[in-house]
Structure formats: C-alpha cells, structure tokens
Design an enzyme around this catalytic site. Structure first.
Site, PDB file in Angstrom:
ATOM      1  N   ASP A   1      -0.744  12.242  -3.509  1.00 55.19           N
ATOM      2  CA  ASP A   1      -0.491  13.594  -4.017  1.00 55.19           C
ATOM      3  C   ASP A   1      -1.357  14.675  -3.375  1.00 55.19           C
ATOM      4  O   ASP A   1      -2.374  15.093  -3.926  1.00 55.19           O
ATOM      5  CB  ASP A   1      -0.676  13.652  -5.538  1.00 55.19           C
ATOM      6  CG  ASP A   1       0.100  12.570  -6.264  1.00 55.19           C
ATOM      7  OD1 ASP A   1       1.170  12.190  -5.761  1.00 55.19           O
ATOM      8  OD2 ASP A   1      -0.363  12.109  -7.307  1.00 55.19           O
TER       9      ASP A   1
ATOM     10  N   GLU B   1       3.896   5.147   4.479  1.00 47.57           N
ATOM     11  CA  GLU B   1       3.336   6.446   4.847  1.00 47.57           C
ATOM     12  C   GLU B   1       4.486   7.330   5.325  1.00 47.57           C
ATOM     13  O   GLU B   1       5.179   6.987   6.278  1.00 47.57           O
ATOM     14  CB  GLU B   1       2.285   6.303   5.953  1.00 47.57           C
ATOM     15  CG  GLU B   1       1.743   7.612   6.482  1.00 47.57           C
ATOM     16  CD  GLU B   1       1.209   8.528   5.386  1.00 47.57           C
ATOM     17  OE1 GLU B   1       1.623   9.707   5.341  1.00 47.57           O
ATOM     18  OE2 GLU B   1       0.394   8.060   4.563  1.00 47.57           O
TER      19      GLU B   1
ATOM     20  N   GLU C   1       0.850  -1.187   0.000  1.00 42.16           N
ATOM     21  CA  GLU C   1       0.000   0.000   0.000  1.00 42.16           C
ATOM     22  C   GLU C   1       0.886   1.238   0.000  1.00 42.16           C
ATOM     23  O   GLU C   1       1.814   1.348   0.805  1.00 42.16           O
ATOM     24  CB  GLU C   1      -0.920   0.028   1.219  1.00 42.16           C
ATOM     25  CG  GLU C   1      -1.802   1.270   1.257  1.00 42.16           C
ATOM     26  CD  GLU C   1      -2.865   1.209   2.341  1.00 42.16           C
ATOM     27  OE1 GLU C   1      -4.023   0.952   1.987  1.00 42.16           O
ATOM     28  OE2 GLU C   1      -2.526   1.406   3.527  1.00 42.16           O
TER      29      GLU C   1
ATOM     30  N   LYS D   1      -2.925  20.764  -7.465  1.00 42.19           N
ATOM     31  CA  LYS D   1      -3.018  21.734  -8.550  1.00 42.19           C
ATOM     32  C   LYS D   1      -2.279  21.218  -9.785  1.00 42.19           C
ATOM     33  O   LYS D   1      -1.336  20.437  -9.691  1.00 42.19           O
ATOM     34  CB  LYS D   1      -2.433  23.074  -8.114  1.00 42.19           C
ATOM     35  CG  LYS D   1      -3.211  23.758  -6.996  1.00 42.19           C
ATOM     36  CD  LYS D   1      -2.581  25.090  -6.639  1.00 42.19           C
ATOM     37  CE  LYS D   1      -3.354  25.786  -5.525  1.00 42.19           C
ATOM     38  NZ  LYS D   1      -2.731  27.071  -5.138  1.00 42.19           N
TER      39      LYS D   1
ATOM     40  N   ASP E   1       9.312   7.454   1.885  1.00 43.31           N
ATOM     41  CA  ASP E   1       8.768   7.682   0.553  1.00 43.31           C
ATOM     42  C   ASP E   1       8.909   6.392  -0.253  1.00 43.31           C
ATOM     43  O   ASP E   1      10.025   5.931  -0.510  1.00 43.31           O
ATOM     44  CB  ASP E   1       9.533   8.828  -0.117  1.00 43.31           C
ATOM     45  CG  ASP E   1       8.913   9.279  -1.429  1.00 43.31           C
ATOM     46  OD1 ASP E   1       8.339   8.433  -2.147  1.00 43.31           O
ATOM     47  OD2 ASP E   1       9.011  10.476  -1.753  1.00 43.31           O
TER      48      ASP E   1
ATOM     49  N   ASP F   1      -9.485  11.572  -4.946  1.00 43.89           N
ATOM     50  CA  ASP F   1     -10.633  12.484  -4.925  1.00 43.89           C
ATOM     51  C   ASP F   1     -10.468  13.615  -5.932  1.00 43.89           C
ATOM     52  O   ASP F   1     -11.313  14.507  -5.999  1.00 43.89           O
ATOM     53  CB  ASP F   1     -10.827  13.064  -3.520  1.00 43.89           C
ATOM     54  CG  ASP F   1      -9.587  13.781  -3.009  1.00 43.89           C
ATOM     55  OD1 ASP F   1      -8.473  13.351  -3.352  1.00 43.89           O
ATOM     56  OD2 ASP F   1      -9.720  14.768  -2.260  1.00 43.89           O
TER      57      ASP F   1
END
Length: 206
Positions: free
Chosen positions: A112, A62, A37, A116, A89, A148
């Site tokens: 992410d 994470e 994950e 933008k 990372d 999302d």
C-alpha cells in the site's frame, strides 16, 4: 518507416491466464514447501530468502514491471531455480493459482503506497482478501507482515486476527526485530536509518 518496438510479455504471464492451480512440482522441478510473497518490490527479500532456503518454492507478486522483470532476471542469472515472479496484482491471481491449505507461508512486504487514511479503501488487506489468504495457508503456516506505516499496520493486524490468524505475542502486538529474518531492500534502508518497521508473525492454527 520503422516498425513499432514490441513490448516484452509480463513476467509470469502463463500464471496470470490460468484458471486453476498449476502443477507446482512440474513448474519448479522439485517438491517442497510452497510460499507466497505479495509486494516483492526491488526483490531484496525474495532473492536472499531463496538463496537461504533452496528447498522452498517461492512465488512472488510485484505489479511494477521494472521491479518484477529485474528480480526474475537476477534470480535466473544467479541460478535460483526456486523463485517465480508474477508481474500482476496478487488480489486477482492468488484466488485461482493456489489450492486451499497449499501455502507453507505468506510474506506481505510493505504493501500500500497509498498511506493516507483517505486511501484505506485501496489497501491490499481487506477482510475478504484476508479470509481468502487464510484459506490458502496450510494449518500451522506462517503469515509474515511488515510495514512502515503504524496506522496501516494496526489495521492490517486487526483484520488478519479477525479472520482467524493467531498472534503468539497477543492480540494487536507487533513482533520485535529479529536479526535472523531476511530484510527487504526497503527494510534495510529503515534499519540503517533507525526508522521503525512494524512487523507481525501470525500463525494459522494447526
């Protein structure tokens, strides 16, 4: 004069420093499907997934210290011996600690925070990393992606399909919500508020 307080070691530090894949059977104490994950966040998906699938060996990345440490601590207290959290990372560690064709599934959870368009160069899923993940996934393996941000989802889906992942629903098509899937902490908020989540369940051809 008081001594400075020592900070705890990052969770999963031993994996961060390894140059070759560890013996995962020895690490977990049992054999079984190995899953990755990327972006476990507050740990809602990883913890519930490991509860439902005790046969799976689950490695979650994470980079935020608080979330990584809290998730591993909760797993340990719950007796979930099939979860390992790595506070780092994933882009720098995954290439070294997973052998080719060794992963049964890859889960990408709301990556992410830089959403933008001008931040696209920071995105986790770039062609080179997508190709590397494709190589780590076993034939027939699943790539489960959720976001999302629609534009970012469209871009990631295009990149993943371009390196060889197959979309059972057709190129560029997002996967509908499935109540049997395990939601992340963040996804639960969106489900409660009715906000959209863009999902893809891609396969590596067998």
């Amino acid at each position: 004069m008081s001594r400075p307080r020592l900070l705890p070691e990052p969770v999963g530090l031993k994996f961060v420093t390894q140059e070759t894949p560890p013996d995962w059977d020895a690490e977990f104490g049992f054999s079984g499907p190995l899953e990755l994950e990327i972006g476990s966040g507050a740990g809602g998906h990883a913890l519930e997934y490991c509860r439902r699938h005790p046969e799976v060996r689950f490695v979650a990345f994470e980079w935020r210290k608080k979330y990584a440490r809290d998730t591993q601590d909760r797993a340990d207290k719950a007796g979930l011996r099939n979860l390992r959290v790595i506070e780092s990372d994933a882009r720098f560690i995954v290439p070294r600690i997973f052998a080719p064709d060794s992963l049964a599934a890859i889960h990408l959870q709301f990556p992410d925070p830089w959403w933008k368009r001008s931040h696209a160069k920071r995105a986790v899923i770039q062609p080179a990393f997508a190709e590397l993940l494709y190589g780590k996934l076993a034939p027939g393996g699943l790539f489960d992606m959720r976001t999302d941000v629609q534009d970012r989802g469209v871009t990631m889906l295009a990149i993943l399909e371009s390196v060889g992942f197959k979309n059972p629903l057709g190129s560029g098509v997002f996967h509908p919500y499935d109540p049997e899937e395990v939601p992340s902490t963040r996804e639960r908020r969106y489900l409660a508020s009715g906000e959209p989540v863009y999902r893809a369940r891609l396969l590596k051809p067998a």
